[in-house]
Each structure stands twice: as structure tokens, then as C-alpha cells.
Design an enzyme around this catalytic site. Structure first.
Site, PDB file in Angstrom:
ATOM      1  CD1 TRP A  99      -4.514   3.476   1.439  1.00 11.25           C
ATOM      2  CD2 TRP A  99      -4.501   4.731   3.290  1.00 11.25           C
ATOM      3  NE1 TRP A  99      -5.623   4.291   1.391  1.00 11.25           N
ATOM      4  CE2 TRP A  99      -5.635   5.074   2.511  1.00 11.25           C
ATOM      5  CE3 TRP A  99      -4.291   5.413   4.485  1.00 11.25           C
ATOM      6  CZ2 TRP A  99      -6.551   6.043   2.906  1.00 11.25           C
ATOM      7  CZ3 TRP A  99      -5.194   6.378   4.885  1.00 11.25           C
ATOM      8  CH2 TRP A  99      -6.320   6.685   4.106  1.00 11.25           C
ATOM      9  CB  VAL A 125     -11.281   9.060  -9.417  1.00 11.79           C
ATOM     10  CG1 VAL A 125     -10.564   9.198 -10.762  1.00 11.79           C
ATOM     11  CG2 VAL A 125     -10.492   9.776  -8.319  1.00 11.79           C
ATOM     12  CG  HIS A 155      -2.001  -1.079   1.100  1.00 11.99           C
ATOM     13  ND1 HIS A 155      -3.082  -0.927   0.259  1.00 11.99           N
ATOM     14  CD2 HIS A 155      -2.151  -2.286   1.690  1.00 11.99           C
ATOM     15  CE1 HIS A 155      -3.873  -2.001   0.349  1.00 11.99           C
ATOM     16  NE2 HIS A 155      -3.322  -2.848   1.216  1.00 11.99           N
ATOM     17  CG  LEU A 159     -25.139   9.334   5.995  1.00  7.97           C
ATOM     18  CD1 LEU A 159     -25.430  10.795   5.761  1.00  7.97           C
ATOM     19  CD2 LEU A 159     -26.411   8.553   6.320  1.00  7.97           C
TER      20      LEU A 159
HETATM   21  C1  LIG Z   1      -7.228  14.322   9.640  1.00  8.12           C
HETATM   22  C2  LIG Z   1      -8.174  14.189   8.393  1.00  8.12           C
HETATM   23  C3  LIG Z   1      -7.927  13.052   7.493  1.00  8.12           C
HETATM   24  C4  LIG Z   1      -8.964  13.006   6.292  1.00  8.12           C
HETATM   25  C5  LIG Z   1      -8.664  11.858   5.346  1.00  8.12           C
HETATM   26  C6  LIG Z   1      -8.948  10.488   6.008  1.00  8.12           C
HETATM   27  C7  LIG Z   1      -8.732   9.317   5.030  1.00  8.12           C
HETATM   28  C8  LIG Z   1      -9.889   9.251   3.987  1.00  8.12           C
HETATM   29  C9  LIG Z   1      -9.646   8.105   2.978  1.00  8.12           C
HETATM   30  C10 LIG Z   1     -10.736   8.067   1.911  1.00  8.12           C
HETATM   31  C11 LIG Z   1     -12.011   7.499   2.439  1.00  8.12           C
HETATM   32  C12 LIG Z   1     -13.112   7.465   1.368  1.00  8.12           C
HETATM   33  C13 LIG Z   1     -14.383   6.900   1.966  1.00  8.12           C
HETATM   34  C14 LIG Z   1     -15.520   6.857   0.958  1.00  8.12           C
HETATM   35  O1  LIG Z   1     -15.636   7.710   0.098  1.00  8.12           O
HETATM   36  C15 LIG Z   1     -16.496   5.665   1.003  1.00  8.12           C
HETATM   37  S1  LIG Z   1     -15.738   4.255   0.089  1.00  8.12           S
HETATM   38  C16 LIG Z   1     -16.179   4.672  -1.564  1.00  8.12           C
HETATM   39  C17 LIG Z   1     -14.970   5.014  -2.414  1.00  8.12           C
HETATM   40  N1  LIG Z   1     -15.399   5.359  -3.767  1.00  8.12           N
HETATM   41  C18 LIG Z   1     -15.666   4.450  -4.707  1.00  8.12           C
HETATM   42  O2  LIG Z   1     -15.507   3.266  -4.529  1.00  8.12           O
HETATM   43  C19 LIG Z   1     -16.220   5.026  -6.000  1.00  8.12           C
HETATM   44  C20 LIG Z   1     -15.730   4.269  -7.217  1.00  8.12           C
HETATM   45  N2  LIG Z   1     -14.282   4.186  -7.248  1.00  8.12           N
HETATM   46  C21 LIG Z   1     -13.530   5.291  -7.489  1.00  8.12           C
HETATM   47  O3  LIG Z   1     -14.008   6.401  -7.694  1.00  8.12           O
HETATM   48  C22 LIG Z   1     -12.018   5.085  -7.455  1.00  8.12           C
HETATM   49  O4  LIG Z   1     -11.740   3.722  -7.643  1.00  8.12           O
HETATM   50  C23 LIG Z   1     -11.386   5.551  -6.123  1.00  8.12           C
HETATM   51  C24 LIG Z   1     -11.485   7.071  -6.066  1.00  8.12           C
HETATM   52  C25 LIG Z   1     -12.077   4.921  -4.936  1.00  8.12           C
HETATM   53  C26 LIG Z   1      -9.904   5.160  -6.115  1.00  8.12           C
HETATM   54  O5  LIG Z   1      -9.284   5.723  -7.249  1.00  8.12           O
HETATM   55  P1  LIG Z   1      -8.469   4.768  -8.271  1.00  8.12           P
HETATM   56  O6  LIG Z   1      -8.285   5.524  -9.538  1.00  8.12           O
HETATM   57  O7  LIG Z   1      -9.136   3.447  -8.311  1.00  8.12           O
HETATM   58  O8  LIG Z   1      -7.042   4.514  -7.553  1.00  8.12           O
HETATM   59  P2  LIG Z   1      -5.795   5.515  -7.584  1.00  8.12           P
HETATM   60  O9  LIG Z   1      -6.230   6.898  -7.722  1.00  8.12           O
HETATM   61  O10 LIG Z   1      -4.821   5.006  -8.588  1.00  8.12           O
HETATM   62  O11 LIG Z   1      -5.191   5.331  -6.089  1.00  8.12           O
HETATM   63  C27 LIG Z   1      -4.902   4.024  -5.582  1.00  8.12           C
HETATM   64  C28 LIG Z   1      -4.736   4.200  -4.101  1.00  8.12           C
HETATM   65  O12 LIG Z   1      -6.002   4.595  -3.527  1.00  8.12           O
HETATM   66  C29 LIG Z   1      -6.347   3.653  -2.510  1.00  8.12           C
HETATM   67  N3  LIG Z   1      -7.801   3.502  -2.457  1.00  8.12           N
HETATM   68  C30 LIG Z   1      -8.586   2.870  -3.349  1.00  8.12           C
HETATM   69  N4  LIG Z   1      -9.856   2.924  -2.957  1.00  8.12           N
HETATM   70  C31 LIG Z   1      -9.880   3.615  -1.778  1.00  8.12           C
HETATM   71  C32 LIG Z   1     -10.908   3.977  -0.857  1.00  8.12           C
HETATM   72  N5  LIG Z   1     -12.181   3.650  -1.062  1.00  8.12           N
HETATM   73  N6  LIG Z   1     -10.559   4.658   0.267  1.00  8.12           N
HETATM   74  C33 LIG Z   1      -9.278   4.967   0.505  1.00  8.12           C
HETATM   75  N7  LIG Z   1      -8.249   4.644  -0.328  1.00  8.12           N
HETATM   76  C34 LIG Z   1      -8.568   3.980  -1.453  1.00  8.12           C
HETATM   77  C35 LIG Z   1      -5.670   2.362  -2.930  1.00  8.12           C
HETATM   78  O13 LIG Z   1      -5.556   1.500  -1.807  1.00  8.12           O
HETATM   79  C36 LIG Z   1      -4.324   2.896  -3.428  1.00  8.12           C
HETATM   80  O14 LIG Z   1      -3.496   3.213  -2.348  1.00  8.12           O
HETATM   81  P3  LIG Z   1      -2.321   2.188  -1.878  1.00  8.12           P
HETATM   82  O15 LIG Z   1      -1.342   2.080  -3.043  1.00  8.12           O
HETATM   83  O16 LIG Z   1      -1.749   2.729  -0.636  1.00  8.12           O
HETATM   84  O17 LIG Z   1      -3.054   0.842  -1.627  1.00  8.12           O
END
Ligand SMILES: CCCCCCCCCCCCCC(=O)CSCCNC(=O)CCNC(=O)[C@H](O)C(C)(C)COP(=O)(O)OP(=O)(O)OC[C@H]1O[C@@H](n2cnc3c(N)ncnc32)[C@H](O)[C@@H]1OP(=O)(O)O
Ligand SMILES: CCOC(=O)c1cnc2ccc(OC)cc2c1SCCC#N
Length: 389
Positions: free
Chosen positions: A6, A141, A3, A389
Site C-alpha cells: 500500500w 484468496v 505496508h 455490499l
Molecule cells: C483505479 C482502480 C483501482 C481498483 C483497486 C482499488 C483498491 C482495491 C483494494 C481491495 C479492496 C477489497 C475490498 C473487499 O473485497 C471487501 S474487504 C474483504 C476482503 N476479503 C476477505 O477478508 C476474505 C478473507 N481473506 C482473504 O481472502 C485474504 O486474507 C485477502 C485476499 C483479503 C488477503 O490475502 P492474504 O493472503 O491474507 O495477504 P497477501 O496476499 O499476502 O497480501 C498482503 C497484503 O494485502 C493487504 N490486504 C489484506 N487484506 C486486504 C483487504 N481486505 N483489502 C486490501 N488490501 C488487503 C495487506 O495489507 C498486505 O499489504 P501491505 O503489505 O501493503 O499491508
């Protein structure tokens, strides 16, 4: 599994699992605000940051459209969450919210919205510590921009903006396994419209079961059973707050909700959130309540149906009424409002009614995470009192 992103973050790392020398609490200390990066993180050249004003009709419509077409799908690509605009406005504007935490990415040339991530402030109690946190959600995204490492930039930017408000922890859920869940829940589903669920291919006719037998199996009474059951009103907020705070005190990770929060999160909003209270016909005191939120899904690749109407169990407190009866009334109300399915997590005391009320276990898991806060030992779902949610 590596990761790369992460492993750089203040979250429980897989390599630390089982290390009993690590204590519960913040992983990194707060930094002075002067140490927080004052300008946004760099995006790839073609893109720019934008703050999404959800009060603005057009912006809200752009966010709705991005999520409708690019947000979470189940593993079989049968469904995609279809949060409504009213729901998004409700979810993103709780008491004390920050517009700056509603973050978008646009294509500079076309201004097309292609990515989104949000935070809302919340007080979360972890055992005996109430911690100010951001609840992070709606990370999305566009499908055409996936696997370009945009997500880590989105996450770092929302982290930066949360830090600017002197908040150093966050709570979030995901269907994917990341470092490191503090608990994992399973979704359970109660069919309300079994014929539609079979038509879309989610459910299958059981062995030796006809369609009419299946419809009969899930049939519910036309009206609710609990005397004094009625829609929640503004005047119920103090009583509901007392009931909810007392009920949630038994769990390990819960929202610390005051009357303002309860007014926002639980007052009924048509097609967004439904809340019902039980007012004792004798004493007129409010003794129980149930609530569920409305999260429809687009049905992908089906000739006959395009939308699944799904109700999601939210917060329920059964003090005088048996939980089984209260939740059966919730099913009856959801059926009356034409929902196709009633979903619930195996969190809180839910597992005491799931099987009896004919819920079936889903194949989806929901992992719960805290950012910059170590939870000593992972929780059982029945120790979790937080619904995101
Ligand atoms: C003190 C304040 C702190 C605030 C922040 C707290 C933390 C908030 C964290 C966020 C909480 C959100 C909660 C939430 O919204 C509820 S979970 C819903 C998340 N959204 C979706 O599944 C929608 C469809 N998918 C997408 O849009 C994309 O696939 C996303 C954008 C998910 C990833 O885009 P991608 O184009 O597919 O991937 P890359 O850009 O190339 O990036 C790959 C990296 O992203 C890591 N990844 C993948 N999915 C993840 C996920 N659901 N959480 C966290 N990390 C996630 C993955 O492990 C890898 O990292 P690694 O190499 O380390 O493994
Ligand atoms: C009929 C039972 O399944 C769902 O209600 C449903 C609907 N839409 C989704 C969209 C994305 C999705 O991605 C994980 C799952 C669903 C699910 S199952 C998990 C949610 C619950 N309960």
C-alpha cells in the site's frame, strides 16, 4: 506498521496524515490509455487468470463456492459471509458493468478457482465532485494460498483493467485498517430472533434476564404501523429516485444514482433486496421508503444452527413518516420474513434510531477507502451516504 504494497499505491499514506498542504482530489493524474499495461500481471507459475462470466451457471457456482468457504469471517470465527448466487449476480451486474472486472485465478492443472476480485462502475460524489469510480469488492484468496502476496497482484490486476476503461478512482471497504480510511463506521445489530443469537453464542442473556424476558424485550408487532406502506414497484422508480437524490444531497460521499441505477439497486428481488415505499392514502404520492439487503452467514462450529439470516439496512428516506416509525416497520417486515438479525451502520442519520429501536453496537468496524482520491479531512460516519455490499 509497514505496508509494503500500500505504500506504493496512490492512496492517503499514514505519513501524510495531518499535512494540510495536500488538497482534496485525485492523487495521480489519469494516464493515456496507451500507457496502461496491455497484458495481465504475472501470476506464480501454477496459476492463470480467468474472467468469471457470472451469467454462466457453473462459473457462478464456482465463485459462490469459493466465497462460501474462504470469504470474510468475524474475528471470533463464529460467522462467515455466505452471499447467495442471486445476490452475487445482482451485486456484479449493475448498469454499465464490465465482465472483464470479474476476475478470477485458477490452478492451471485442475482449473480450480482459488482467488477472486471484482469491480463494478459507479458514479460517486465527493463533496461537489461526481467522479466515475470502480467499487471493488469480493477480494478473496483461498485459505490454502494466504500470505503469499497474492492479494497485491489481484489488486494491481483489477486496477489495470479499470484503467483500461479510463477510470482512475475506486471505492472500497474493509474490516482491516489500511492506508488510509476516509471514515470508519460501526455495525449495530438488532436481534429479531434473540434465542437463536444466544444459542449460537453471539448474544448472551443479560444479568437478571431470563430467556422469556429477553424474547419479550425484542418482540415486535405482527404488522406494520405506517398507512400506505407497500412493496416498491417499477412505477415507483422516478419518485424513489427523486426522494433518494434529495436525501443524499446532504452527505459528503454518496452514490450519484439515476433512475436506471435505482431500478437495479432498489427494485425488490426475493432473498436479495427488499424495498418498501409509503404511498400516501390521500395524495397517492410516494413520501418515504426503506430498503434492506439479504446477506446470510454460515454459522461455524455450532451443533444446532448452520445459517444466520441477516438483513442489512441499505437506503432509507423518511420525509413524511418519522424515521423511527419507518425503521420500526422495517424491523417488523424483516421479522415477518424470518430474519434473525437486522444490521445497520452508524452512517447517515442511522444513529438517531439505533438505540431507541434496541440495536446494540457490534465489535466490528467498517473502514471506508478511496483509491487515488484524497479526502482532506476524515468524515464523521454521519457525513457518509454510501453503503457498499
Ligand atoms: C483505479 C482502480 C483501482 C481498483 C483497486 C482499488 C483498491 C482495491 C483494494 C481491495 C479492496 C477489497 C475490498 C473487499 O473485497 C471487501 S474487504 C474483504 C476482503 N476479503 C476477505 O477478508 C476474505 C478473507 N481473506 C482473504 O481472502 C485474504 O486474507 C485477502 C485476499 C483479503 C488477503 O490475502 P492474504 O493472503 O491474507 O495477504 P497477501 O496476499 O499476502 O497480501 C498482503 C497484503 O494485502 C493487504 N490486504 C489484506 N487484506 C486486504 C483487504 N481486505 N483489502 C486490501 N488490501 C488487503 C495487506 O495489507 C498486505 O499489504 P501491505 O503489505 O501493503 O499491508
Ligand atoms: C449477529 C450480528 O453479526 C452479524 O450479523 C455478522 C454475521 N456474519 C458476519 C460474517 C463475517 C464478519 O466479518 C467481519 C462479520 C459478520 C457479522 S458482524 C459484522 C457484519 C454486520 N453487521
Amino acid at each position: 506498521m509497514r505496508h509494503r504494497f500500500w505504500e506504493t499505491q496512490p492512496v492517503g499514506q499514514f505519513k501524510d496524515a495531518g499535512d494540510i498542504s495536500l488538497s482534496e482530489g485525485p492523487i495521480e493524474p489519469p494516464a493515456p490509455l496507451s500507457a496502461v499495461k496491455p497484458e495481465p500481471y504475472n501470476l506464480p507459475a501454477l496459476y492463470e487468470w480467468t474472467t468469471c462470466d457470472m451469467d454462466d451457471e457453473q462459473t457462478c457456482a464456482e465463485v459462490y463456492s469459493l466465497l462460501t468457504n474462504n470469504y470474510v469471517e468475524d474475528d471470533e470465527n463464529m460467522f462467515r459471509f455466505n452471499y447467495s448466487k442471486e445476490f452475487l449476480r445482482w451485486a456484479l451486474r449493475p448498469p454499465g458493468y464490465f465482465k472483464s472486472w470479474h476476475i478470477g485465478v485458477r490452478v492451471k492443472a485442475s482449473k480450480k478457482l482459488v482467488a477472486f476480485i471484482t469491480g463494478v462502475p459507479a458514479r460517486i460524489r465527493v463533496r461537489n465532485e461526481v467522479v466515475r469510480m470502480a467499487e471493488v469488492n469480493f477480494l478473496c484468496v483461498h485459505k490454502k494460498l494466504r500470505s503469499k502476496r497474492l492479494a497485491p497482484v489481484m489488486i494491481k490486476e483489477v486496477t489495470r483493467r479499470v484503467h483500461l476503461e479510463n477510470i482512475w478512482q475506486a471505492a472500497y471497504t474493509a474490516g482491516v485498517v489500511l492506508p488510509t480510511p476516509f471514515t470508519t463506521c460501526r455495525y449495530w445489530h438488532r436481534s429479531l430472533n434473540p434465542k437463536k443469537l444466544i444459542d449460537v453464542g453471539f448474544s448472551r442473556l443479560g444479568a437478571r434476564m431470563t430467556m422469556s424476558r429477553t424474547i419479550r424485550l425484542y418482540k415486535l408487532p405482527g404488522s406494520t404501523a405506517t398507512p400506505g406502506l407497500r412493496k416498491m414497484e417499477l412505477r415507483d422508480v422516478p419518485a424513489v429516485t427523486r426522494l433518494l437524490r434529495e436525501y443524499l444531497s446532504q452527505y459528503v460521499v454518496v452514490p450519484d444514482l439515476d433512475e436506471n441505477d435505482v431500478e437495479h439497486w432498489l427494485l425488490p428481488l426475493e432473498n436479495v433486496v427488499e424495498s418498501y415505499v409509503v404511498e400516501s392514502p390521500e395524495t397517492h404520492e410516494v413520501t418515504d421508503f426503506f430498503s434492506f439487503y439479504s446477506l446470510p452467514s454460515s454459522i461455524l462450529n455450532n451443533q444446532n444452527h448452520s445459517v444466520l439470516k441477516a438483513a442489512y439496512s441499505y437506503y432509507n428516506v423518511a420525509k413524511k413518516t418519522p424515521l423511527l416509525q419507518l425503521m420500526n416497520d422495517a424491523l417488523i417486515v424483516a421479522k415477518q420474513k424470518d430474519y434473525d438479525v437486522f444490521n445497520a451502520l452508524d452512517a447517515m442519520h442511522n444513529e438517531t434510531f439505533l438505540k431507541e429501536l434496541k440495536f446494540g453496537p457490534g465489535d466490528g468496524q467498517l473502514h471506508y477507502y478511496l483509491y487515488n482520491y484524497r479526502v482532506r479531512n476524515a468524515l464523521r460516519p454521519s457525513e457518509l451516504g454510501l453503503v457498499l455490499l
